[in-house]
Design a protein around this motif. Structure first.
Motif, mmCIF file in Angstrom:
data_model
loop_
_atom_site.group_PDB
_atom_site.id
_atom_site.type_symbol
_atom_site.label_atom_id
_atom_site.label_comp_id
_atom_site.label_asym_id
_atom_site.label_seq_id
_atom_site.Cartn_x
_atom_site.Cartn_y
_atom_site.Cartn_z
ATOM 1 N N GLU A 136 0.829 -1.207 0.000
ATOM 2 C CA GLU A 136 0.000 0.000 0.000
ATOM 3 C C GLU A 136 0.867 1.263 0.000
ATOM 4 N N LYS A 137 1.916 1.251 0.821
ATOM 5 C CA LYS A 137 2.819 2.415 0.865
ATOM 6 C C LYS A 137 3.527 2.599 -0.475
ATOM 7 N N ALA A 138 4.029 1.492 -1.031
ATOM 8 C CA ALA A 138 4.769 1.576 -2.290
ATOM 9 C C ALA A 138 3.876 2.066 -3.420
ATOM 10 N N GLU A 139 2.645 1.595 -3.476
ATOM 11 C CA GLU A 139 1.749 2.020 -4.543
ATOM 12 C C GLU A 139 1.377 3.492 -4.391
ATOM 13 N N ALA A 140 1.268 3.965 -3.155
ATOM 14 C CA ALA A 140 1.007 5.388 -2.941
ATOM 15 C C ALA A 140 2.191 6.224 -3.417
ATOM 16 N N VAL A 141 3.411 5.764 -3.150
ATOM 17 C CA VAL A 141 4.602 6.482 -3.602
ATOM 18 C C VAL A 141 4.681 6.462 -5.128
ATOM 19 N N ALA A 146 4.316 9.140 -10.386
ATOM 20 C CA ALA A 146 3.697 9.274 -11.703
ATOM 21 C C ALA A 146 3.382 10.735 -12.002
ATOM 22 N N ARG A 147 3.053 11.491 -10.946
ATOM 23 C CA ARG A 147 2.754 12.922 -11.112
ATOM 24 C C ARG A 147 4.026 13.767 -11.119
ATOM 25 N N ALA A 148 5.020 13.328 -10.327
ATOM 26 C CA ALA A 148 6.240 14.144 -10.182
ATOM 27 C C ALA A 148 7.456 13.231 -10.068
ATOM 28 N N PRO A 149 7.944 12.668 -11.183
ATOM 29 C CA PRO A 149 9.068 11.715 -11.125
ATOM 30 C C PRO A 149 10.341 12.300 -10.537
ATOM 31 N N ASP A 153 14.298 11.306 -5.678
ATOM 32 C CA ASP A 153 15.422 11.539 -4.765
ATOM 33 C C ASP A 153 14.925 11.845 -3.361
ATOM 34 N N ARG A 154 13.994 12.791 -3.254
ATOM 35 C CA ARG A 154 13.486 13.190 -1.938
ATOM 36 C C ARG A 154 12.758 12.034 -1.249
#
Length: 263
Positions: A136-141, A146-149, A153-154
């Motif tokens: 769930e965490k990974a898919e949220a990240v 997808a919006r801001a590749p 880094d951050r």
């Protein structure tokens, strides 16, 4: 999902549906098709039960091997010892090695070099609840990326459990064989600059992977490639012999809840 929730029995030994469901978390499947992961888990557990039953029938005593990064369980040791005893294919001949090379020399190259980065969400093997939470965490990240590749880094610095987080997830230059096979397979199919669309499961947990650069190795001459080809053919022959051995056990077994012959 009805049939997918039933127990499996192997020669009277029951594998509970809950155990299969937990194992299914370690098998990949397309979204919306959990039956694929469930059946893969069911087959894996049923085959494991068959092998352990045969090992005990032969009177094998577990002799676990301890390595630097992991210790074999008694059941893992029994399976290994059984296969060592039961599977002994012939070594490939020189003609077979030469034929494999001549069929496609481009398959045999010096190690490919990669520059990659990842974000690791650690999960202990077998911890289904932790795996689901990490997913769930990974898919949220991934949705954020997808919006801001450029946020990779951050996010790596904030979220990754790997020491590479201090470098924004960058792993530096790595070569063929430096990572686990699942990770490397993703690096081989990504385009440079691409982030994998789904989190990748390995024994370390879940990874979000970005490929920054890839340099494919040069084609090797036959003399340099021959040892590798021999090892490859021997491994393939061992796998065929092991599969035939498992099939023979399945043919003689009473199994309900899963079709091992379809595997």
């Amino acid at each position: 999902m009805g049939p997918l929730l039933s127990d499996i029995t192997v020669n009277g030994e029951v594998i509970p549906a809950a155990t299969i469901a937990a194992e299914a978390q370690m098998h990949s499947a397309p979204k919306g098709k959990p039956g694929i992961a469930w059946r893969a888990a069911g087959r894996a557990l049923a085959i494991r039960a068959l092998l352990l039953q045969e090992a005990r029938r032969r009177g094998l005593v577990a002799e676990p091997v301890t390595e630097a990064d992991r210790a074999e369980t008694e059941e893992e040791a029994l399976v290994r010892q059984l296969l060592d005893e039961a599977v002994a294919p012939a070594a490939p001949g020189d003609d077979a090695v030469r034929a494999a090379y001549d069929a496609d020399p481009a398959k045999f190259r010096a190690p490919t070099l990669y520059e990659a980065a990842h974000i690791l969400f650690p999960v202990r093997p077998g911890d289904a609840a932790a795996l689901e939470a990490a997913r769930e965490k990974a898919e949220a990240v991934l949705a954020d990326l997808a919006r801001a590749p450029r946020e990779f880094d951050r996010l790596a610095r904030e979220l990754s459990a790997c020491p590479s987080r201090d470098a924004g997830g960058r792993l530096g230059q790595i070569a063929t064989g430096d990572t686990v096979p699942e990770f490397e397979a993703v690096l081989d199919r990504l385009a440079e600059g691409e982030i994998a669309a789904e989190p990748i499961t390995t024994r370390y947990g879940l990874h979000i992977i970005r490929l920054d650069a890839r340099a494919e190795g040069a084609v090797l001459p036959f003399e340099a490639a021959a040892p590798r080809i021999g090892a490859m053919l021997a491994k393939a022959e061992w796998a065929r012999a092991a599969r035939a051995f498992v099939e023979s056990l399945a043919e003689a077994a009473e199994v309900t809840g899963i079709d091992l012959k379809a595997a």
